[in-house]
Design an enzyme around this catalytic site. Structure first.
Site, PDB file in Angstrom:
ATOM      1  CG  ASP A 185       4.997   2.634  -2.215  1.00  0.00           C
ATOM      2  OD1 ASP A 185       4.170   3.258  -1.547  1.00  0.00           O
ATOM      3  OD2 ASP A 185       5.274   1.434  -2.022  1.00  0.00           O
ATOM      4  CD  GLU A 214      -0.404   1.756   6.778  1.00  0.00           C
ATOM      5  OE1 GLU A 214       0.412   2.039   5.884  1.00  0.00           O
ATOM      6  OE2 GLU A 214      -1.599   2.060   6.717  1.00  0.00           O
TER       7      GLU A 214
END
Lengths: 410, 263
Positions: free
Chosen positions: B60, B49
Site C-alpha cells: 500500500d 472491499e
C-alpha cells in the site's frame, strides 16, 4: 545425525522454501515471478564454478578474506575457563560480515541484467556494504533507512552518500528497520523490471534466507580449517556463539557445523531493557511467536491481534521484530539454543573487549561477547568457544559515549 | 453461489459494469467507517472491499498506510472489523463484502477460527495480498471449502505461462492490478490495460475487475469500459483522512460509481 528423527540439519529449505513450518514465499503476485526467476538463477549459480571463482577472487582481493581466527589470550585468562577464539569478520572491507553476502547478490544481479540495486539498512552496515559494491561495479544504489536510524547512525549515512548511494530516510510507520524493509519492498514492487533487492539478512521470501546463508557460510567454513590448523587435525569447536538480529552472521558461522552433534550452537538475541512484559527488546525467539512478515513465516514480536510490535535495542543492527526462518526452525528442533543479553550487559562486554584485547567491537557482537563472559567461566580449560566478532565498533562510539556519560564535543 | 457471484450475474444481465469501493475498517473510528459503509450501496457501490488494518502494509501507498495507522491508533482490532460486518448485515443482506488485507492478523487468530467467524459475520470473499498461489494451502483452499470466494490479484508481471496457476483457485472475480506498484500510485491508461484484460479473459470466465491508480469518475469510466468493472480505494480513503463529513465522502463515491456505470 539423529535427533528428533532428523537425518541432517543441512538439507533445508524444501521446494516450498520451508524450514519445517518456517520460511515460504509470502509476497504479492507482482514479485512472485521475479522471486521464481531469482531462485532459478541462484540454483544455477550455486553449482557454477565460474560464479564461485569470481566470488573467491573478490573475497580474497577486495574483502580481505580469510578473516583471521584469533585466540584471545587475555580474555581467556580473565574469564578463567574455556579457551576463547574470535572470528575476526570485523576486519573485512567495510568493517562487518555484511559484504560477504552483498558480493554474492550483486554478482547475481549483474548476471540477471539488473541495473538498479535497492537495500534496507538498520545500523547502516549492510547499506554501506551495498553502496560499496555498487560503486565498485558502477550500479545505481538506493538505500532505505528508518528516519530514526538515519539520526543515530549519521557516520554511516555520510559513508553511503560518499559512495554514491541515495539514502532515503523512511518516515512511514514508525521509521525503523522494519519500515525501511516495507518501503524497500514498495520500491521493488514498483520498479520490479530493472531493480534487484539486495536483502541484508537471512530473512525475506525464499530463496533469500538460503541464499544469504550460503554466502555467509564462508565464515563457518573458514573456522573449520583455521581451528584445525591451530588446534590440531579434526579439532572442532565445542561451542559457537553469535549475535542475532535477522541472524545472517550467526547462520554463516553455524551452518557448516549443524551436522556435528558435538558442537553446541548458541544464538544471542538483543534483550534491550530486559525480556519481559514491557516488550522493550528484540528477542523474537525468546519473547515472540510464529507469524508472517516480509515474505516469510518466522518468530515475530506481535500483539494478540497479529499486529507487529517495534523492537527495542541499543544496537540499531539488532532492532528488528523478526528473525531468519532457519533460526526459528533450529530453535524449535532444539539444534541451536537461543539466549538474550540486555543493553547493559552488552555495554560491559564492549568495554572489556577494548581493554583486554584491543578490539573495539560493534554493539551487535558485544551481545555475543556478553554471553561468552557468562558462559566461559563455567566451562573447563580445554573447551573451545568460537565467537563471531562480526563487526567493528567505530560506528557505535557515539552511542556508547552517550551511555557512558562521555562528552564527545572537542 | 456467493453474494459476489449473484451480484456479477445480475450486473451482467443488466449489461452494467461493476463498481467496487474500498475503505479501511475503523478509519478513523468504527462509527464513521460504518456510516460510510452503510451508505455505499445507496451511492452505487456494487461490491464493498473492507480493509483490515495491519502495521506493515507492504503493497500500500501512503494514503492507505495512514488509514491503517489511524484505525490502529483508534484501537481497531479484527473483532471490531468483523463486528462492523455483522452490524452492516442487519440492514443489508445482498451487497457483497470482500475483506482485504494481509495474512498475519488472520494467521495469528488461527485460520479455522477466522473462517468460522468471517462466514458468520456475513463476509463473502477475501483478498490477501501476501498469499500467492504458491501458498494456497494456507488460507485459499480452506476459505473456498468454507464457502468464501478467494479473489486473487493478477499483475502486469503475471505472464501467460504463470496465469493459469494464478487463475486456478481464484473465485468470485479476478482483481487485475493495473500497474507495477502500490495503491494510490499514478493513474493507469485504459489503452495500456485493455490488452492485459483481454489476455486474462482469454483464460477465464470470471469477471475481471481492474484496480490501483483509479481516482476520478473519468478514470473509472475509461477503465471500467475495458473490463468488467473497476476498484477505487485511495481516492475515497483520502477524503476520509481529510476529515470530510460522511455525506461528502459518499457524494464523491456516488460520482465515481456513476463514472463506472456510464461505461
Amino acid at each position: 545425525m539423529a535427533e528428533d528423527g532428523i537425518n541432517s540439519f543441512m538439507t533445508g529449505p524444501d521446494e516450498q522454501g520451508r524450514f519445517g513450518i518456517f520460511g515460504g514465499r509470502f509476497v504479492s503476485e507482482t514479485l512472485m515471478p521475479l522471486i521464481l526467476d531469482l531462485e532459478e538463477r541462484y540454483e544455477f549459480a550455486k553449482t557454477d564454478p565460474a560464479f564461485w571463482a569470481e566470488m573467491d577472487d573478490l573475497w580474497k582481493h577486495y574483502v580481505g578474506r580469510p578473516s583471521p581466527l584469533y585466540f584471545a589470550p587475555r580474555l581467556t585468562e580473565h574469564l578463567g575457563g574455556a579457551k576463547i577464539y574470535l572470528k575476526r569478520d570485523e576486519l573485512n572491507h567495510t568493517g562487518a560480515h555484511k559484504i560477504n553476502n552483498v558480493l554474492g547478490q550483486i554478482i547475481l544481479a549483474r548476471r540477471m541484467g539488473k541495473t538498479r540495486i535497492i537495500a534496507e539498512t538498520g545500523a547502516g552496515q549492510h547499506g554501506v556494504a551495498t553502496a560499496t559494491v555498487c560503486a565498485k561495479f558502477g550500479l545505481q544504489c538506493v538505500v532505505y533507512m528508518g528516519a530514526h536510524d538515519v539520526e543515530r547512525q549519521a557516520p554511516n549515512v555520510f559513508r553511503m552518500r560518499l559512495l554514491g548511494a541515495e539514502v532515503i530516510p523512511v518516515t512511514s510507520g514508525r521509521g525503523t528497520l522494519k519500515d525501511a524493509m516495507n518501503d524497500a519492498l514498495r520500491d521493488w514492487v514498483t520498479n520490479v523490471r530493472d531493480t534487484f533487492y539486495c536483502i541484508g539478512t537471512v530473512a525475506g521470501p525464499h530463496p533469500y534466507p538460503a541464499m544469504v546463508r550460503d554466502f555467509q557460510s564462508i565464515i563457518g567454513k573458514e573456522v573449520r580449517w583455521q581451528l584445525a590448523e591451530q588446534e590440531g587435525e579434526g579439532r572442532l569447536p565445542d561451542t559457537l556463539v553469535a549475535a542475532i538480529g535477522g541472524g545472517s552472521n550467526a547462520m554463516g558461522l553455524f551452518f557448516p557445523f549443524l551436522d556435528d552433534p558435538s558442537v553446541n550452537i548458541i544464538g544471542v538475541e538483543a534483550g534491550g531493557k530486559g525480556v519481559d512484559a514491557r516488550m522493550q527488546h528484540c528477542a523474537s525467539l525468546t519473547g515472540g511467536r510464529p507469524g508472517v512478515l516480509h515474505g516469510n513465516r518466522t518468530y515475530l514480536l506481535q500483539d494478540d491481534d497479529g499486529q507487529i510490535l517495534e523492537g527495542f535495542s541499543i544496537s540499531a543492527g539488532l532492532d528488528y521484530p523478526g528473525i531468519g526462518p532457519e533460526h526459528s526452525w533450529l530453535h524449535d528442533t532444539g539444534r541451536a539454543k537461543y539466549v538474550s543479553i540486555t543493553d547493559a550487559e552488552a555495554l560491559e562486554a564492549f568495554q572489556l573487549s577494548c581493554k583486554l584485547e584491543g578490539i573495539i567491537p560493534a554493539l551487535e557482537p558485544s551481545h555475543a561477547l556478553a554471553h561468552v563472559i557468562k558462559l566461559a567461566p563455567t566451562l573447563p580449560r580445554d573447551h573451545i568457544i568460537v565467537m563471531n566478532m562480526c563487526g567493528r565498533g567505530d560506528k557505535d562510539i557515539f552511542t556508547v559515549a552517550k551511555h557512558l556519560g562521555f562528552d564527545m564535543k572537542i | 453461489m456467493t453474494r459476489i457471484d449473484a451480484k456479477f450475474a445480475a450486473l451482467k444481465a443488466e449489461g452494467k459494469k461493476a463498481f467496487v469501493a474500498y475503505i479501511m475498517g475503523g478509519d478513523p473510528d468504527v462509527e464513521t467507517s460504518l456510516a460510510v459503509m452503510k451508505g455505499m450501496p445507496g451511492a452505487g457501490v456494487d461490491v464493498i472491499e473492507l480493509g483490515m488494518p495491519f502495521t506493515d502494509p507492504m503493497a500500500d501507498g501512503p494514503t492507505i498506510q495512514l488509514a491503517g495507522q489511524r484505525a490502529l491508533d483508534g484501537g481497531m482490532t479484527m473483532d471490531k472489523v468483523l463486528g462492523m460486518v455483522t452490524e452492516f448485515r442487519k440492514g443489508d443482506s445482498t451487497t457483497p463484502i470482500v475483506l482485504m488485507g494481509y495474512y498475519n492478523p488472520i494467521y495469528s487468530r488461527g485460520v479455522e477460527r477466522f473462517l468460522t467467524e468471517a462466514t458468520a459475520a456475513g463476509i463473502d470473499g477475501l483478498i490477501v495480498v501476501d498469499l500467492p498461489p504458491e501458498e494456497d494451502s494456507e488460507l485459499c483452499l480452506p476459505a473456498q471449502a468454507a464457502g468464501l470466494n478467494f479473489i486473487r490479484l493478477a499483475t502486469p508481471t503475471t505472464d501467460n505461462k504463470r496465469l493459469p496457476k494464478v487463475l486456478q483457485n481464484t473465485s468470485g472475480f479476478v482483481y487485475y492490478v493495473s500497474i507495477t506498484g502500490i495503491t494510490g500510485a499514478a493513474a493507469a491508461q485504459a489503452a495500456d490495460v485493455a490488452p492485459e484484460v483481454a489476455r486474462i479473459k482469454a483464460q477465464t470466465d470470471l469477471p475481471v475487475i481492474v484496480g490501483f491508480g483509479i481516482s476520478t469518475p473519468d478514470n473509472a469510466q475509461a477503465i471500467a469500459g475495458i473490463a468488467d468493472g473497476c476498484v477505487v480505494g485511495s481516492a475515497i480513503v483520502k477524503d476520509i483522512g481529510a476529515g470530510k463529513p460522511v455525506a461528502e465522502v459518499l457524494a464523491n463515491v456516488a460520482a465515481l460509481a456513476a463514472g463506472a456505470h456510464r461505461a
